[in-house]
Every structure is written in structure tokens, then in C-alpha cells.
Design an enzyme around this catalytic site. Structure first.
Site, mmCIF file in Angstrom:
data_model
loop_
_atom_site.group_PDB
_atom_site.id
_atom_site.type_symbol
_atom_site.label_atom_id
_atom_site.label_comp_id
_atom_site.label_asym_id
_atom_site.label_seq_id
_atom_site.Cartn_x
_atom_site.Cartn_y
_atom_site.Cartn_z
ATOM 1 N N SER A 199 -8.440 84.167 1.062
ATOM 2 C CA SER A 199 -9.883 84.148 0.821
ATOM 3 C C SER A 199 -10.563 82.883 1.327
ATOM 4 C CB SER A 199 -10.178 84.316 -0.672
ATOM 5 O OG SER A 199 -9.719 83.195 -1.410
ATOM 6 N N LYS A 219 -12.209 78.020 -4.288
ATOM 7 C CA LYS A 219 -13.413 78.512 -3.619
ATOM 8 C C LYS A 219 -14.268 77.319 -3.204
ATOM 9 C CE LYS A 219 -12.364 82.819 -4.622
ATOM 10 N NZ LYS A 219 -11.842 83.731 -3.577
#
Length: 257
Positions: free
Chosen positions: A61, A102
Site C-alpha cells: 500500500s 500510511k
């Protein structure tokens, strides 16, 4: 008695302090180098153990910034020090209660939306994101403007096509945001494979100050210099003996008896 010709070795001068260049001084300097080298070497590792945490990223991701299976070093930081553009490690119950990595794209008080001309906008400013995969838009699908509550963060993965990030939680009570207190560390570098320090996210500079890199480079320099000093100091003794072995004793004729 008849005289006889003989040779004898001339006595060495200086006793225990004689030897190859340096003698006792050289030995003391080599010992000092080893001691200083050990202090730097162990100090660098010890400092790193206190300041950094290692993590293995299990998903793609954050590609291409961080690939699947990459090993990263994340600096332990206070949640108040988190800035836009930081790649952070956090844990949130509504996101699965497991450590996740993230990128922070908006902080408390910001408005964030996508997309305008294929770019993310924060407080109405289009954000340049060179860390995204080449040719990829800032988001797979547009999302409405989100106002980030104070004390919370809006986070996205760099691989927007496959990242379960704030956009996947827009219908949650917090509108996809995460509490600052959920952040435990900020990723400073990818150490396996050795991609090095993360580049600074300059696209957010117009919105406020960016975070400064942690002390990883200083620690690395301490470890390298320490290793060189230890090896150099330890090599002095064998080299000195080798040089001494090459020198030949002086001889002089003995007088007739």
C-alpha cells in the site's frame, strides 16, 4: 692463546620502549583508538535502539516508497510533532488494531479533497506528490471535501489503487481520520533493501513546516567511524611486530682475546 675473529651483536638501546615507530606511544595511541572506537560503535547502536523501532511492512500500500516485505526504521516521536507528508506508524481499533504505515496528507483544521486536475487538494492547494507510482492519479475515485477535526489526521497510502486508508473509512464516525495519539513512530528510512532515507515531501511546504529527519545519519557515521578506529587500533600490534621482524640486528667485530 691465538687471536680469533668473531662478531657480536651490539646491545639494543632504549630497553622496553624500543620498537617500531612509536614504541610505547604508538601502543598507547592504538589502545586509545580502540577504546574510542568501541565507545562510538556501541554508542551508535545504543542510541539507535532507544530512538528507532524496526518494522516490516507486509503490504504494497506504500509502494513505490516502501515495498511489500521491506524493513524500515521508524523514529519514536511525540504525536504533536507529526507533520503533513510524514510516513507514520499507527494503530487504530477501527482500522483493525494492528500497526499500519500510511502517509499523513492533512492535519487538524485542514480541508482535504480529491481530485482537481488529477491532484489531491489540501486547503484548496493542489499538492505535488512525486512519491506516487509513475503515471498514477492522486486517487482512484473522487471523494468529497473532508474537514479534519483538531487532534486528528487524514492518511493515505502511496499506492492509492490498493490502499485501505482514510478513503475506505469515510463513512466512519470520524470521517476516516485517525487520532494523533494513535501514532507511535515516523518512518525515517528503508534499511532492507538498502534504499536509504525517505525523501522530504516538499509538496506540502506551502502549508506549513515539514518534519526534520531523525539522527539516523549521525548514528550511522558513529558506527562507521567507530569500526574504523577499532580495526585500525587493533591492527597496530601485528603491524608493529611485522615491521620489527624485518629489521636485522647490527653486528660488530669482536676484539681478539
Amino acid at each position: 692463546m691465538g687471536g680469533e675473529s668473531a662478531t657480536r651483536t651490539a646491545p639494543q638501546r632504549g630497553g622496553a620502549s624500543s620498537g617500531p615507530a612509536g614504541g610505547r606511544i604508538g601502543q598507547r595511541l592504538s589502545g586509545l583508538a580502540v577504546a574510542l572506537g568501541l565507545a562510538l560503535f556501541l554508542g551508535g547502536f545504543g542510541w539507535g535502539a532507544v530512538v528507532y523501532r524496526p518494522y516490516t511492512v507486509p503490504t504494497s500500500s506504500m509502494a513505490p516508497t516502501i515495498g511489500v516485505g521491506d524493513r524500515v526504521l521508524a523514529e519514536r516521536v511525540d504525536s504533536a510533532d507529526v507533520r503533513r507528508g510524514d510516513v507514520v506508524v499507527f494503530k487504530d481499533v477501527t482500522w483493525g488494531n494492528a500497526p499500519m504505515v500510511k502517509r499523513v496528507v492533512a492535519v487538524g483544521g485542514d480541508t482535504v479533497s480529491c481530485c482537481r486536475d488529477g491532484k489531491l487538494t489540501v486547503d484548496g492547494k493542489e499538492i505535488e506528490e512525486p512519491y506516487l507510482p509513475e503515471g498514477q492519479a492522486a486517487e482512484v475515485a473522487n471523494f468529497p471535501t473532508v474537514t479534519v477535526p483538531e487532534g486528528r489526521l487524514f492518511l493515505l497510502g502511496d499506492e492509492r489503487h490498493g490502499s485501505l486508508d482514510s478513503t475506505a473509512h469515510l463513512t466512519d464516525a470520524a470521517g476516516g481520520t485517525v487520532s494523533r495519539d494513535a501514532v507511535s513512530a515516523r518512518v525515517d528510512a528503508v534499511v532492507w533493501p538498502m534504499d536509504g532515507m525517505l525523501e522530504r515531501p516538499t509538496g506540502f511546504e506551502a502549508l506549513g513546516d515539514l518534519s526534520t529527519p531523525g539522527p539516523l545519519r549521525t548514528m550511522g557515521a558513529m558506527i562507521v567511524v567507530g569500526a574504523v578506529l577499532v580495526l585500525g587500533g587493533a591492527a597496530y600490534g601485528p603491524l608493529a611486530k611485522r615491521m620489527a621482524g624485518r629489521s636485522r640486528p647490527r653486528t660488530e667485530p669482536a676484539g681478539a682475546r
